[in-house]
Write a protein that holds these residues in place. Structure first.
Motif, PDB file in Angstrom:
ATOM      1  N   PRO A 130       0.788  -1.237   0.000  1.00 38.13           N
ATOM      2  CA  PRO A 130       0.000   0.000   0.000  1.00 38.13           C
ATOM      3  C   PRO A 130       0.818   1.285   0.000  1.00 38.13           C
ATOM      4  N   VAL A 131       1.925   1.332   0.747  1.00 40.54           N
ATOM      5  CA  VAL A 131       2.689   2.574   0.861  1.00 40.54           C
ATOM      6  C   VAL A 131       3.336   2.940  -0.468  1.00 40.54           C
ATOM      7  N   ALA A 132       4.030   1.992  -1.072  1.00 41.35           N
ATOM      8  CA  ALA A 132       4.676   2.263  -2.359  1.00 41.35           C
ATOM      9  C   ALA A 132       3.641   2.528  -3.444  1.00 41.35           C
ATOM     10  N   ALA A 133       2.524   1.790  -3.418  1.00 39.32           N
ATOM     11  CA  ALA A 133       1.479   2.003  -4.420  1.00 39.32           C
ATOM     12  C   ALA A 133       0.895   3.400  -4.307  1.00 39.32           C
ATOM     13  N   ALA A 134       0.655   3.861  -3.073  1.00 38.53           N
ATOM     14  CA  ALA A 134       0.108   5.203  -2.876  1.00 38.53           C
ATOM     15  C   ALA A 134       1.068   6.272  -3.388  1.00 38.53           C
ATOM     16  N   GLU A 135       2.357   6.098  -3.121  1.00 41.88           N
ATOM     17  CA  GLU A 135       3.347   7.069  -3.605  1.00 41.88           C
ATOM     18  C   GLU A 135       3.377   7.124  -5.120  1.00 41.88           C
ATOM     19  N   ARG A 136       3.308   5.954  -5.763  1.00 44.52           N
ATOM     20  CA  ARG A 136       3.351   5.917  -7.229  1.00 44.52           C
ATOM     21  C   ARG A 136       2.077   6.497  -7.834  1.00 44.52           C
ATOM     22  N   VAL A 137       0.943   6.270  -7.188  1.00 44.75           N
ATOM     23  CA  VAL A 137      -0.315   6.830  -7.692  1.00 44.75           C
ATOM     24  C   VAL A 137      -0.294   8.348  -7.590  1.00 44.75           C
ATOM     25  N   SER A 141       2.149  10.366  -7.770  1.00 44.60           N
ATOM     26  CA  SER A 141       3.036  10.950  -8.780  1.00 44.60           C
ATOM     27  C   SER A 141       2.697  10.502 -10.195  1.00 44.60           C
ATOM     28  N   ALA A 142       1.628   9.706 -10.329  1.00 44.75           N
ATOM     29  CA  ALA A 142       1.197   9.177 -11.633  1.00 44.75           C
ATOM     30  C   ALA A 142       2.259   8.287 -12.274  1.00 44.75           C
ATOM     31  N   GLU A 143       3.145   7.739 -11.462  1.00 40.86           N
ATOM     32  CA  GLU A 143       4.169   6.814 -11.968  1.00 40.86           C
ATOM     33  C   GLU A 143       3.676   5.381 -11.792  1.00 40.86           C
ATOM     34  N   CYS A 144       2.666   5.057 -12.550  1.00 44.89           N
ATOM     35  CA  CYS A 144       2.023   3.759 -12.412  1.00 44.89           C
ATOM     36  C   CYS A 144       1.550   3.288 -13.785  1.00 44.89           C
ATOM     37  N   VAL A 204      -3.884   1.686 -14.125  1.00 45.34           N
ATOM     38  CA  VAL A 204      -3.972   2.271 -12.789  1.00 45.34           C
ATOM     39  C   VAL A 204      -4.158   3.779 -12.901  1.00 45.34           C
ATOM     40  N   ARG A 205      -3.432   4.397 -13.840  1.00 45.95           N
ATOM     41  CA  ARG A 205      -3.600   5.848 -14.051  1.00 45.95           C
ATOM     42  C   ARG A 205      -5.023   6.170 -14.467  1.00 45.95           C
ATOM     43  N   ARG A 238      -8.860  11.545  -9.364  1.00 49.30           N
ATOM     44  CA  ARG A 238      -8.837  11.836  -7.928  1.00 49.30           C
ATOM     45  C   ARG A 238      -7.452  11.702  -7.294  1.00 49.30           C
ATOM     46  N   ARG A 239      -6.422  11.475  -8.052  1.00 52.20           N
ATOM     47  CA  ARG A 239      -5.136  11.203  -7.420  1.00 52.20           C
ATOM     48  C   ARG A 239      -4.636  12.377  -6.574  1.00 52.20           C
TER      49      ARG A 239
END
Length: 379
Positions: A34-41, A43-46, A50-51, A57-58
């Motif tokens: 969850p932590v890494a996924a939230a950070e990537r979301v 910053s739109a680095e996903c 997923v984007r 709402r990101r």
């Protein structure tokens, strides 16, 4: 901030950033945490999918505000890292998603208001669903079933809607049993308005649950999405009364796709509000039930609190019809593949795959490197 706190904040953010169900986001969280996924979301680095699910709402990073708002309303965020998380029943959503079933992605977390622990409330739980515009016949049956299930220690789940849902909740409450309401809005919204008192009563002894953040308003599509949670968190679904096209039939269809037991109560042949139940039974999508004893028998539950003790017999007597057929198709000498078990039992492959882990947990089967075999009874 501890790692545990970081995970809770991350999942709070992820619940708001995408409209459920969000299959690509669910897979992304499973892959990165969850932590890494939230950070990537953020910053739109996903990945592109997923984007797409999070683009609108990101930037809505209200995670800590949502947690504070929930706490003020005596609610909490239950996450997979908690002991309270109902991991086993929600696994059915992930399994179905991997099989290609659409609209069944598991939630990143759940908002809960009420003293009941989710991991305990889901044990042996039965869902009671049906029409909002229910007849007196339907509401009477829903209340009776809710009461007698709860009096036997069986938690009753439903959606807190008008009609059948509300009657089932009230029946369970009148037996001083555990009942859980799954909402298609925030747990603090109090919808439908005329059920505000009912929801408060459920929240005092049971639980009000939603994957939608505090303050989220109700919407029709959200109730259909919510139905997958009612189906997943319970061992079986009883449709008391439903028209040919209804949310209750949607819940029943989802329960069937998840490998759960689906039951329906018959009604007057002239009643349009029972046409959906009759169709489920006629098309082989549900088992006809007319009493709590039949519900418990169909769900494969014997010896529950308050029920008459079973007569002495074989230990397999408590298995449901399909589980018994799968058990009989196993060998105690050699391992068998799922396809062979399905062929010999006459139970569909997908259903066999969902029954075997339950048989393993109950000590009836064991999995090996080359397949499944019957587990000998301990002496």
């Amino acid at each position: 901030m501890s790692e545990f706190d970081a995970e809770r904040i991350a999942r709070s953010y992820l619940l708001r950033v995408a409209e459920p169900p969000a299959p690509a986001l669910a897979d992304f969280i499973g892959e990165l945490g969850p932590v890494a996924a939230a950070e990537r979301v953020r910053s739109a680095e996903c990945p592109p999918k997923v984007r797409d699910e999070t683009a609108a709402r990101r930037a809505h990073d209200y995670a800590e505000r949502d947690l504070e708002r929930a706490e003020a309303g005596e609610a909490r965020l239950v996450i997979p890292e908690d002991d309270e998380w109902p991991a086993w029943p929600l696994l059915s959503l992930a399994v179905a998603q991997r099989r290609g079933v659409s609209g069944v992605a598991p939630p990143p977390a759940l908002w809960v208001r009420g003293p009941a622990r989710l991991d305990e409330a889901v044990d042996q739980a039965i869902a009671i669903v049906g029409a909002r515009a229910a007849t007196g016949y339907g509401e009477h049956n829903a209340a009776e079933v809710g009461y007698h299930l709860a009096s036997r220690g069986i938690p009753v789940f439903s959606g807190a809607a008008y009609g059948i849902d509300g009657a089932a909740h009230r029946g369970a409450l009148s037996a001083d049993g555990t009942t859980v309401a799954l909402l298609g809005c925030g747990v603090d919204v109090g919808y439908p308005a005329q059920h505000a008192t009912l929801l408060r009563s459920i929240g005092k002894t049971g639980a009000v649950v939603s994957e939608y953040p505090p303050g989220t308003t109700p919407a029709r599509h959200r109730f259909l999405v919510r139905n997958r949670l009612i189906a997943a968190l319970t061992e079986g679904t009883v449709v008391v009364e439903a028209g040919r096209r209804s949310g209750a039939r949607n819940t029943a269809g989802t329960a069937g796709a998840l490998g759960k037991v689906v039951m329906a109560m018959p009604g007057p042949v002239s009643s349009a509000m029972s046409a959906g139940c009759h169709a489920l039974i006629r098309e082989g999508e549900a088992t006809l039930v007319t009493s709590v004893d039949e519900i418990l028998e169909t769900a494969g539950r014997f010896g529950v609190a308050g029920a008459d003790p079973p007569k002495p017999g074989r230990r397999t007597d408590r298995l449901g019809p399909e589980a018994l057929r799968v058990h009989d198709a196993l060998s105690d000498r050699s391992a068998r593949q799922v396809e062979r078990i399905a062929a010999e039992s006459g139970v569909p492959v997908d259903r066999v795959r969902s029954l075997l882990p339950a048989l393993e947990l109950d000590g009836f089967a064991e999995r090996g490197d080359t397949g499944w075999r019957r587990r000998a009874a301990k002496t």
